[in-house]
Design a protein around this motif. Structure first.
Motif, PDB file in Angstrom:
ATOM      1  N   PHE A   1       0.809  -1.214   0.000  1.00  0.00           N
ATOM      2  CA  PHE A   1       0.000   0.000   0.000  1.00  0.00           C
ATOM      3  C   PHE A   1       0.847   1.273   0.000  1.00  0.00           C
ATOM      4  O   PHE A   1       0.339   2.352  -0.279  1.00  0.00           O
ATOM      5  N   ALA A   2       2.126   1.144   0.300  1.00  0.00           N
ATOM      6  CA  ALA A   2       3.031   2.297   0.269  1.00  0.00           C
ATOM      7  C   ALA A   2       3.478   2.639  -1.153  1.00  0.00           C
ATOM      8  O   ALA A   2       3.997   3.719  -1.392  1.00  0.00           O
ATOM      9  N   LYS A   3       3.266   1.737  -2.095  1.00  0.00           N
ATOM     10  CA  LYS A   3       3.688   1.957  -3.472  1.00  0.00           C
ATOM     11  C   LYS A   3       2.803   3.023  -4.119  1.00  0.00           C
ATOM     12  O   LYS A   3       1.586   3.026  -3.951  1.00  0.00           O
ATOM     13  N   PRO A   4       3.405   3.938  -4.876  1.00  0.00           N
ATOM     14  CA  PRO A   4       2.651   5.049  -5.451  1.00  0.00           C
ATOM     15  C   PRO A   4       1.628   4.644  -6.511  1.00  0.00           C
ATOM     16  O   PRO A   4       0.661   5.352  -6.729  1.00  0.00           O
ATOM     17  N   ASN A   5       1.802   3.506  -7.131  1.00  0.00           N
ATOM     18  CA  ASN A   5       0.885   3.088  -8.195  1.00  0.00           C
ATOM     19  C   ASN A   5      -0.212   2.155  -7.717  1.00  0.00           C
ATOM     20  O   ASN A   5      -0.973   1.629  -8.523  1.00  0.00           O
ATOM     21  N   VAL A   6      -0.279   1.919  -6.420  1.00  0.00           N
ATOM     22  CA  VAL A   6      -1.270   0.994  -5.871  1.00  0.00           C
ATOM     23  C   VAL A   6      -2.249   1.768  -5.007  1.00  0.00           C
ATOM     24  O   VAL A   6      -1.856   2.446  -4.065  1.00  0.00           O
ATOM     25  N   ASP A   7      -3.532   1.659  -5.340  1.00  0.00           N
ATOM     26  CA  ASP A   7      -4.577   2.370  -4.600  1.00  0.00           C
ATOM     27  C   ASP A   7      -5.300   1.488  -3.599  1.00  0.00           C
ATOM     28  O   ASP A   7      -6.134   1.965  -2.838  1.00  0.00           O
ATOM     29  N   GLY A   8      -5.033   0.206  -3.611  1.00  0.00           N
ATOM     30  CA  GLY A   8      -5.694  -0.724  -2.715  1.00  0.00           C
ATOM     31  C   GLY A   8      -5.414  -2.141  -3.155  1.00  0.00           C
ATOM     32  O   GLY A   8      -4.582  -2.381  -4.025  1.00  0.00           O
ATOM     33  N   GLY A   9      -6.111  -3.084  -2.568  1.00  0.00           N
ATOM     34  CA  GLY A   9      -5.896  -4.485  -2.904  1.00  0.00           C
ATOM     35  C   GLY A   9      -7.174  -5.281  -2.847  1.00  0.00           C
ATOM     36  O   GLY A   9      -8.120  -4.913  -2.155  1.00  0.00           O
ATOM     37  N   LEU A  10      -7.195  -6.342  -3.596  1.00  0.00           N
ATOM     38  CA  LEU A  10      -8.305  -7.286  -3.542  1.00  0.00           C
ATOM     39  C   LEU A  10      -7.905  -8.376  -2.557  1.00  0.00           C
ATOM     40  O   LEU A  10      -6.969  -9.129  -2.810  1.00  0.00           O
ATOM     41  N   ILE A  11      -8.593  -8.444  -1.441  1.00  0.00           N
ATOM     42  CA  ILE A  11      -8.217  -9.357  -0.372  1.00  0.00           C
ATOM     43  C   ILE A  11      -9.045 -10.633  -0.500  1.00  0.00           C
ATOM     44  O   ILE A  11     -10.261 -10.587  -0.564  1.00  0.00           O
ATOM     45  N   GLY A  12      -8.363 -11.749  -0.527  1.00  0.00           N
ATOM     46  CA  GLY A  12      -9.037 -13.039  -0.670  1.00  0.00           C
ATOM     47  C   GLY A  12      -9.331 -13.673   0.670  1.00  0.00           C
ATOM     48  O   GLY A  12     -10.045 -13.125   1.511  1.00  0.00           O
ATOM     49  N   GLY A  13      -8.732 -14.834   0.887  1.00  0.00           N
ATOM     50  CA  GLY A  13      -8.992 -15.633   2.077  1.00  0.00           C
ATOM     51  C   GLY A  13      -8.705 -14.931   3.392  1.00  0.00           C
ATOM     52  O   GLY A  13      -9.334 -15.241   4.403  1.00  0.00           O
ATOM     53  N   ALA A  14      -7.769 -13.983   3.383  1.00  0.00           N
ATOM     54  CA  ALA A  14      -7.454 -13.265   4.622  1.00  0.00           C
ATOM     55  C   ALA A  14      -8.653 -12.481   5.142  1.00  0.00           C
ATOM     56  O   ALA A  14      -8.741 -12.184   6.329  1.00  0.00           O
ATOM     57  N   SER A  15      -9.590 -12.155   4.271  1.00  0.00           N
ATOM     58  CA  SER A  15     -10.759 -11.385   4.710  1.00  0.00           C
ATOM     59  C   SER A  15     -11.749 -12.235   5.501  1.00  0.00           C
ATOM     60  O   SER A  15     -12.685 -11.706   6.098  1.00  0.00           O
ATOM     61  N   LEU A  16     -11.534 -13.527   5.530  1.00  0.00           N
ATOM     62  CA  LEU A  16     -12.454 -14.426   6.236  1.00  0.00           C
ATOM     63  C   LEU A  16     -12.098 -14.625   7.705  1.00  0.00           C
ATOM     64  O   LEU A  16     -12.893 -15.172   8.458  1.00  0.00           O
ATOM     65  N   ALA A  17     -10.913 -14.173   8.094  1.00  0.00           N
ATOM     66  CA  ALA A  17     -10.480 -14.337   9.482  1.00  0.00           C
ATOM     67  C   ALA A  17     -10.036 -12.981  10.020  1.00  0.00           C
ATOM     68  O   ALA A  17      -9.121 -12.368   9.485  1.00  0.00           O
ATOM     69  N   VAL A  18     -10.683 -12.528  11.077  1.00  0.00           N
ATOM     70  CA  VAL A  18     -10.424 -11.189  11.599  1.00  0.00           C
ATOM     71  C   VAL A  18      -8.965 -11.003  11.989  1.00  0.00           C
ATOM     72  O   VAL A  18      -8.396  -9.927  11.792  1.00  0.00           O
ATOM     73  N   ASP A  19      -8.323 -12.038  12.528  1.00  0.00           N
ATOM     74  CA  ASP A  19      -6.926 -11.914  12.939  1.00  0.00           C
ATOM     75  C   ASP A  19      -5.983 -11.764  11.747  1.00  0.00           C
ATOM     76  O   ASP A  19      -4.877 -11.245  11.888  1.00  0.00           O
ATOM     77  N   LYS A  20      -6.405 -12.175  10.574  1.00  0.00           N
ATOM     78  CA  LYS A  20      -5.602 -11.999   9.363  1.00  0.00           C
ATOM     79  C   LYS A  20      -5.989 -10.730   8.614  1.00  0.00           C
ATOM     80  O   LYS A  20      -5.170 -10.135   7.929  1.00  0.00           O
ATOM     81  N   PHE A  21      -7.237 -10.326   8.744  1.00  0.00           N
ATOM     82  CA  PHE A  21      -7.744  -9.179   7.999  1.00  0.00           C
ATOM     83  C   PHE A  21      -7.426  -7.839   8.662  1.00  0.00           C
ATOM     84  O   PHE A  21      -7.085  -6.869   7.994  1.00  0.00           O
ATOM     85  N   MET A  22      -7.482  -7.774   9.984  1.00  0.00           N
ATOM     86  CA  MET A  22      -7.249  -6.515  10.682  1.00  0.00           C
ATOM     87  C   MET A  22      -5.856  -5.928  10.420  1.00  0.00           C
ATOM     88  O   MET A  22      -5.752  -4.715  10.194  1.00  0.00           O
ATOM     89  N   PRO A  23      -4.794  -6.715  10.382  1.00  0.00           N
ATOM     90  CA  PRO A  23      -3.485  -6.123  10.064  1.00  0.00           C
ATOM     91  C   PRO A  23      -3.442  -5.516   8.665  1.00  0.00           C
ATOM     92  O   PRO A  23      -2.732  -4.526   8.424  1.00  0.00           O
ATOM     93  N   ILE A  24      -4.195  -6.045   7.736  1.00  0.00           N
ATOM     94  CA  ILE A  24      -4.258  -5.495   6.373  1.00  0.00           C
ATOM     95  C   ILE A  24      -4.971  -4.143   6.408  1.00  0.00           C
ATOM     96  O   ILE A  24      -4.519  -3.180   5.806  1.00  0.00           O
ATOM     97  N   ILE A  25      -6.077  -4.086   7.130  1.00  0.00           N
ATOM     98  CA  ILE A  25      -6.806  -2.827   7.278  1.00  0.00           C
ATOM     99  C   ILE A  25      -5.918  -1.775   7.942  1.00  0.00           C
ATOM    100  O   ILE A  25      -5.855  -0.627   7.502  1.00  0.00           O
ATOM    101  N   GLU A  26      -5.220  -2.171   8.995  1.00  0.00           N
ATOM    102  CA  GLU A  26      -4.342  -1.244   9.705  1.00  0.00           C
ATOM    103  C   GLU A  26      -3.199  -0.773   8.802  1.00  0.00           C
ATOM    104  O   GLU A  26      -2.795   0.382   8.880  1.00  0.00           O
ATOM    105  N   ALA A  27      -2.705  -1.630   7.926  1.00  0.00           N
ATOM    106  CA  ALA A  27      -1.632  -1.243   7.000  1.00  0.00           C
ATOM    107  C   ALA A  27      -2.121  -0.240   5.986  1.00  0.00           C
ATOM    108  O   ALA A  27      -1.377   0.647   5.574  1.00  0.00           O
ATOM    109  N   PHE A  28      -3.386  -0.327   5.593  1.00  0.00           N
ATOM    110  CA  PHE A  28      -3.948   0.601   4.629  1.00  0.00           C
ATOM    111  C   PHE A  28      -4.166   1.975   5.229  1.00  0.00           C
ATOM    112  O   PHE A  28      -3.997   2.992   4.570  1.00  0.00           O
ATOM    113  N   ASN A  29      -4.543   2.008   6.497  1.00  0.00           N
ATOM    114  CA  ASN A  29      -4.765   3.283   7.171  1.00  0.00           C
ATOM    115  C   ASN A  29      -3.450   3.881   7.498  1.00  0.00           C
ATOM    116  O   ASN A  29      -3.122   4.928   7.573  1.00  0.00           O
TER     117      ASN A  29
END
Length: 75
Positions: free
Chosen positions: A47-75
């Motif tokens: 998400f720090a890359k200038p050409n990336v505006d976001g990501g399509l999250i697959g299986g990690a979105s099904l488990a809160v312990d895997k998904f929350m670090p992704i959300i926190e990285a985006f913020n």
């Protein structure tokens, strides 16, 4: 990989195709989403890359312990 996508501009072909069909203004305002393996260990770098505006999250979105670090990285 993240490096190939952002550093080498792998989206360039798609950008040029959109620009040719709809114009530069539309192409300039397109959102680029990384569709590779986005997970807690690479999300911050991705998400720090200038050409990336976001990501399509697959299986990690099904488990809160895997998904929350992704959300926190985006913020």
């Amino acid at each position: 990989t993240i490096f190939v996508f952002s550093e080498l501009g792998c989206y360039a072909d798609e950008y040029l195709e959109i620009a040719a069909k709809y114009g530069n203004e539309v192409a300039d305002n397109c959102t680029i989403l990384y569709g590779g393996s986005c997970n807690a260990s690479n999300a911050k770098e991705l998400f720090a890359k200038p050409n990336v505006d976001g990501g399509l999250i697959g299986g990690a979105s099904l488990a809160v312990d895997k998904f929350m670090p992704i959300i926190e990285a985006f913020n």
